[in-house]
Design an enzyme around this catalytic site. Structure first.
Site, PDB file in Angstrom:
ATOM      1  N   TYR A  45      33.690  38.271  53.138  1.00  0.00           N
ATOM      2  CA  TYR A  45      35.089  38.337  53.349  1.00  0.00           C
ATOM      3  C   TYR A  45      34.890  36.808  52.365  1.00  0.00           C
ATOM      4  CZ  TYR A  45      39.008  41.643  54.181  1.00  0.00           C
ATOM      5  OH  TYR A  45      39.787  42.605  53.881  1.00  0.00           O
ATOM      6  N   GLU A  47      38.315  35.184  51.181  1.00  0.00           N
ATOM      7  CA  GLU A  47      39.638  34.155  50.994  1.00  0.00           C
ATOM      8  C   GLU A  47      40.009  33.031  50.424  1.00  0.00           C
ATOM      9  OE1 GLU A  47      42.921  36.033  54.094  1.00  0.00           O
ATOM     10  OE2 GLU A  47      42.133  37.758  53.546  1.00  0.00           O
ATOM     11  N   ASP A 191      48.574  40.085  26.628  1.00  0.00           N
ATOM     12  CA  ASP A 191      47.505  41.060  27.753  1.00  0.00           C
ATOM     13  C   ASP A 191      47.186  41.615  27.044  1.00  0.00           C
ATOM     14  OD1 ASP A 191      47.128  43.183  28.759  1.00  0.00           O
ATOM     15  OD2 ASP A 191      48.666  43.719  30.412  1.00  0.00           O
ATOM     16  N   THR A 217      41.795  42.948  31.939  1.00  0.00           N
ATOM     17  CA  THR A 217      40.580  44.196  32.482  1.00  0.00           C
ATOM     18  C   THR A 217      39.422  43.934  32.084  1.00  0.00           C
ATOM     19  OG1 THR A 217      41.476  45.991  31.016  1.00  0.00           O
ATOM     20  CG2 THR A 217      42.210  46.215  32.719  1.00  0.00           C
ATOM     21  N   LYS A 220      36.887  47.824  29.461  1.00  0.00           N
ATOM     22  CA  LYS A 220      37.501  48.213  28.904  1.00  0.00           C
ATOM     23  C   LYS A 220      36.752  48.380  27.582  1.00  0.00           C
ATOM     24  CE  LYS A 220      43.134  49.041  29.659  1.00  0.00           C
ATOM     25  NZ  LYS A 220      43.217  48.577  30.644  1.00  0.00           N
ATOM     26  N   ARG A 226      35.501  48.232  36.825  1.00  0.00           N
ATOM     27  CA  ARG A 226      37.069  47.580  36.998  1.00  0.00           C
ATOM     28  C   ARG A 226      37.491  46.645  37.380  1.00  0.00           C
ATOM     29  NH1 ARG A 226      38.158  53.026  35.552  1.00  0.00           N
ATOM     30  NH2 ARG A 226      40.685  52.613  35.964  1.00  0.00           N
TER      31      ARG A 226
END
Ligand code: DSN
Length: 404
Positions: A45, A47, A191, A217, A220, A226
């Site tokens: 973790y 954060e 984008d 992203t 692609k 992902r």
């Protein structure tokens, strides 16, 4: 008895190997990237941001995140990078959160004309929280009409203009979008999710310095895990970072951050330039072959990795074509075409992309073969003799190009 998940994963690997996937938004991430996403990094973790975390034990994670940020900035010529967004949709929403107030006017490309859900579609959060004015393409040419977009921008005075698409086979003129945004005092968000690999590979122009913010992203044309990244000018860095965390997300997925770093580093190499150029060469070859076989392409061709096929002259709907092609192992997706009178569930078009076949090592010659297979199925979708013959051709071709 239901199959185990591990068996289903093996089945999916086999399905991917034994089919020809022409889904324009998919790709095949290299093994190194797939293994990184399944590494011990997923146990952590973290954060916060490098050097400023809300958990101990982040000395190594910090190095990984800084490396991913540096690679992203270098690849796209950005001043600042946030590599934490879970995917493209949250990345876009983070940009809106950073730059807008609810109810602000924004312009984005309409989904039925090739935009994205998060570019202001009414069923999406973006379309509900902000006053999105949707622009589209010219119904005759299928091309973006920049003069028309400028007129709309002057009338509606948006605070932000979003450019970028999921079903637009031509180059996007970021310079022109930048000028329009400047004229009306709007921010410009590009984008580039679909074309990021082509931009990285130098076969599509860079959105900076025209855009204020860029989202993409990483899975692609970029061939990574992902996920997504946000790139921006330094002046917007603090607002963007705060919008991602703590505004919208909790702990970043460190396993994915590491895989993003690897993919961004790979995309800076000369081999990736060759890959990107081949993706486009393959799309052009597929386009030319399909046109020779009587297919109509929206805009008459392609500049990027995708083709939008208008099936009306072939007397078959997008859904029927997709289903018939799937029967022989050719995976596509039905798609709306500009001005489509049919529903999104059974539209008049089909979208094809060449990223996966190129990742498998196929070239222009194979694209001619694939075009012929598509034509045979689309022309005789109910002929079992045709379907079984093409199925055999798919088996031969997929065997020659194994997924590594
Ligand atoms: N829906 C994706 C696509 O296929 O283009 C983008 O999110």
């Amino acid at each position: 008895m239901a199959k185990s998940i591990s068996q289903l994963i093996k089945d999916e690997a086999k399905r991917q190997q034994n089919t020809l996937s022409l889904i324009a938004s998919e790709n095949i991430a290299p093994k190194e990237i797939r293994e990184t996403t399944g590494s011990v990094l997923m146990n952590k973790y973290s954060e916060g941001y490098p050097g400023k975390r809300y958990y101990g034990g982040n000395e190594i994670i910090d190095q990984i995140e800084v490396m991913a940020q540096a690679a992203a900035k270098k690849l796209f010529g950005a001043e600042h990078a946030n590599v934490q967004p879970y995917s493209g949709s949250p990345a876009n929403i983070a940009v809106y959160t950073a730059l807008l107030q609810f109810g602000d006017t924004v312009m984005g490309m309409s989904l039925p004309h090739g935009g994205h859900l998060t570019h202001g579609h009414k069923v999406n959060f973006s379309g509900k929280a902000y006053k999105f004015i949707q622009y589209g393409v010219d119904p005759e040419t299928g091309l973006l009409n920049y003069d028309e977009i400028e007129t709309q921008a002057k009338i509606f005075k948006p605070k932000l203009i979003v450019c970028g698409a999921t079903a637009y086979p031509r180059e996007i003129d970021f310079g022109r979008f930048g000028k329009i945004a400047k004229k009306v005092g709007a921010y410009l968000l590009a984008d580039i999710s679909h074309i990021a690999g082509l931009v990285a590979g130098g076969v599509h122009p860079q959105p900076f310095p025209h855009a204020d913010v860029v989202t993409t992203t990483t899975h692609k044309t970029l061939r990574g895990p992902r996920g997504a990244v946000i790139l921006c000018k330094n002046s917007l860095a603090e607002a963007i970072d705060k919008a991602v965390f703590p505004g919208l997300q909790g702990g970043p997925h460190d396993n994915i951050t590491a895989a993003k770093a690897i993919c961004l580093q790979i995309a800076a190499k000369p081999e990736f330039k060759r890959y990107a150029a081949q993706v486009v060469a393959n799309a052009k070859a597929l386009a030319t072959s399909l046109q020779k076989l009587g297919f109509t392409l929206v805009t008459g061709g392609t500049d990027n990795h995708m083709l939008l096929v208008d099936l009306t002259s072939k007397n078959i709907t997008g859904m029927k074509a997709e289903r018939a092609l799937e029967k022989v192992g050719i995976i596509t997706n039905k798609n709306m075409i500009p001005g489509d009178l049919r529903s999104p569930f059974d539209p008049s078009g089909m979208r094809l992309g060449t990223s996966i076949l190129t990742s498998r090592g196929m070239g222009e010659r194979e694209m001619q073969e694939v075009a012929m297979m598509i034509a045979k199925v689309v022309d005789k979708p109910t002929s079992s003799a045709v379907l079984s013959a093409v199925k055999k051709e798919v088996a031969v071709l997929t065997k020659k190009f194994p997924i590594k």
